[in-house]
Scaffold this active site. Structure first.
Site, PDB file in Angstrom:
ATOM      1  N   ASP A 271       0.860  -1.180   0.000  1.00 40.92           N
ATOM      2  CA  ASP A 271       0.000   0.000   0.000  1.00 40.92           C
ATOM      3  C   ASP A 271       0.902   1.236   0.000  1.00 40.92           C
ATOM      4  OD1 ASP A 271      -2.220   1.887   0.604  1.00 40.92           O
ATOM      5  OD2 ASP A 271      -3.333   0.052   1.041  1.00 40.92           O
ATOM      6  N   HIS A 294       2.215   1.903  -3.175  1.00 39.34           N
ATOM      7  CA  HIS A 294       1.295   2.832  -3.827  1.00 39.34           C
ATOM      8  C   HIS A 294       1.805   4.262  -3.809  1.00 39.34           C
ATOM      9  CE1 HIS A 294      -2.389  -0.062  -3.161  1.00 39.34           C
ATOM     10  NE2 HIS A 294      -1.391  -0.617  -3.810  1.00 39.34           N
TER      11      HIS A 294
END
Length: 446
Positions: A271, A294
């Protein structure tokens, strides 16, 4: 001859009295010590009391450094093994609790987790306030219990430091969240499973004057390390590792925290490498290497029609490789508040999907999000000296709100190409952009 002798006598008397005068006036602490000197049995004991008092009152204690070459080894050492921990992979939760209670009630202490040992821990809270500052030296490995029933009383936390001031956590050891079982049961991995919360591996809540450095944090159940409602944080030399497909495993999460510096760290997760949430102010991120993951994100902000505020954020000298986003601001429709005074500077992108992105229509849910008129305002954002390659054709995406356009966006000295040297594109919707220097791709050509 008489006068010479008299003069020499007076001079010697003056010189002998000078050190005593200096001792009593050089520092205000010494006046306190002199008043208690009669309670000590010897000059050596008295001198040691002075040293101890000075060490406890100087501000270096807040940051775990030294005074006059004296290290933390001179403080009281509390070893978890002395409280029943074996370090053989067996449950050491109660031993850690007892060791923390001893450290927290002491006048300056170092809590030691020995090297080449493996300690299994169930959820545990290291509760403050404490009598004095504490340094936690993690040399060995701390591993989370795989028994998910152990988290029934608090599903959100594994290791929690709460209400502690002047805390240092360091040592070069490993914190292992043992997260595989949690990932397999995530709705993001298997949509037949219900979406539910998982523990954050390491949380600092309501801490002040905090240093976290030289640690490896891996395979968190969800977020790796979270700073929440903290003031005055230095985080450096952190290595965070989880598979790129591990769900919701943000590297460093910052929420409601002021005056935080994150530096010289390597983060690879499933993430956001770093996520900066509402209530955060004066955040500095420097020298971070990110990937997989991310990217480095501000947000998400405004979910559930909430009011969110983030300001004075600087991200500089970062390298992002193979991430799904580069530097991102993400807000939900229906929220309110403002994200302002944000700088992204001196950043290298290597094969990043969305190198520069503002998304005021962020939607991270199974069902499509309905259009709403309100939004978190994004204002005064600088992108400067950002170079590298994009794995998508659109290297710059400014997808701003119709009702609350992005304001004061500056693109300066940008050079991002698609792999192979092809020209990238910029998509700039509802964004008021100023461009300086060479900017490629260019919003004006979008």
């Amino acid at each position: 001859m008489f006068l010479q002798t008299r003069f020499l006598t007076c001079l010697i008397a003056f010189l002998l009295s000078f050190p005593c005068y200096f001792c009593s006036h050089a520092s205000p602490h010494y006046n306190d010590y002199l008043g208690k000197a009669s309670g000590h049995n010897s000059p050596r004991t008295f001198i040691n009391a002075i040293k101890t008092r000075e060490l406890e009152n100087w501000p270096w204690r807040k940051f775990g450094s030294k005074v006059g070459g004296r290290s933390l080894a001179s403080l009281k050492t509390i070893n978890v093994n002395d409280y029943g921990a074996k370090g053989d992979g067996s449950d050491a939760t109660e031993a850690f609790k007892k060791a923390w209670e001893a450290a927290c009630s002491s006048e300056g202490s170092v809590l030691v987790v020995p090297k080449n040992k493996n300690y299994l821990l169930k959820p545990i809270t290291f509760q403050g306030p404490c009598k004095s500052g504490i340094t936690v030296q993690i040399y060995g490995t701390v591993q989370a219990s795989a028994d998910q029933s152990a988290y029934r009383s608090d599903i959100a936390h594994w290791l929690l430091f709460e209400n502690v001031q002047n805390l240092v956590v360091q040592g070069g050891g490993v914190i292992n969240g043992n997260g595989k079982a949690w990932w397999e049961n995530s709705c993001k991995v298997n949509d037949e499973h219900p979406c539910k919360e998982a523990p954050t591996a390491l949380t600092f809540y309501n801490c002040k004057n905090l240093v976290v450095k030289n640690l490896k944090i891996q395979n968190a159940q969800q977020i790796h390390v979270s700073f929440e409602n903290c003031v005055g944080v230095q985080a450096s030399g952190i290595t965070i590792i989880s598979p790129g497909n591990s769900p919701n495993t943000d590297g460093i999460h910052v929420a409601g925290t002021q005056n935080i510096q994150i530096s010289n760290s390597v983060i690879g997760t499933g993430d956001d490498c770093i996520s900066i949430a509402s209530g955060s102010q004066k955040v500095q991120v420097t020298g971070v290497t990110c990937g997989p993951g991310h990217g480095i994100s501000i947000g998400s902000l405004g979910s559930g029609n909430t009011e969110s505020h983030v300001s004075d954020v600087t991200v500089s000298d970062a390298t992002l490789s193979g991430t799904t986003n580069g530097v991102r601001i993400k807000t939900w429709q229906g929220g309110s508040g403002i994200a302002s005074n944000i700088k992204f500077q001196n950043i290298v992108m290597n094969n990043v999907d969305n190198p520069i992105i503002i998304d005021q229509k962020y939607c991270d849910q199974a069902k499509p999000c309905k259009s709403q008129s309100s939004a978190v305002l994004v204002q005064n954002v600088l992108y400067q000296n950002i170079k590298g390659t994009s794995s998508s054709n659109e290297a710059i995406q400014l997808n701003c709100s119709d009702e609350f356009p992005c304001e004061g966006i500056v693109l300066q000295d940008i050079n991002i190409q698609v792999g192979g040297g092809k020209a990238a594109k910029a998509v700039c919707n509802n964004a008021r952009v100023t461009q300086k220097g060479g900017v490629s791709p260019n919003c004006m050509e979008a």
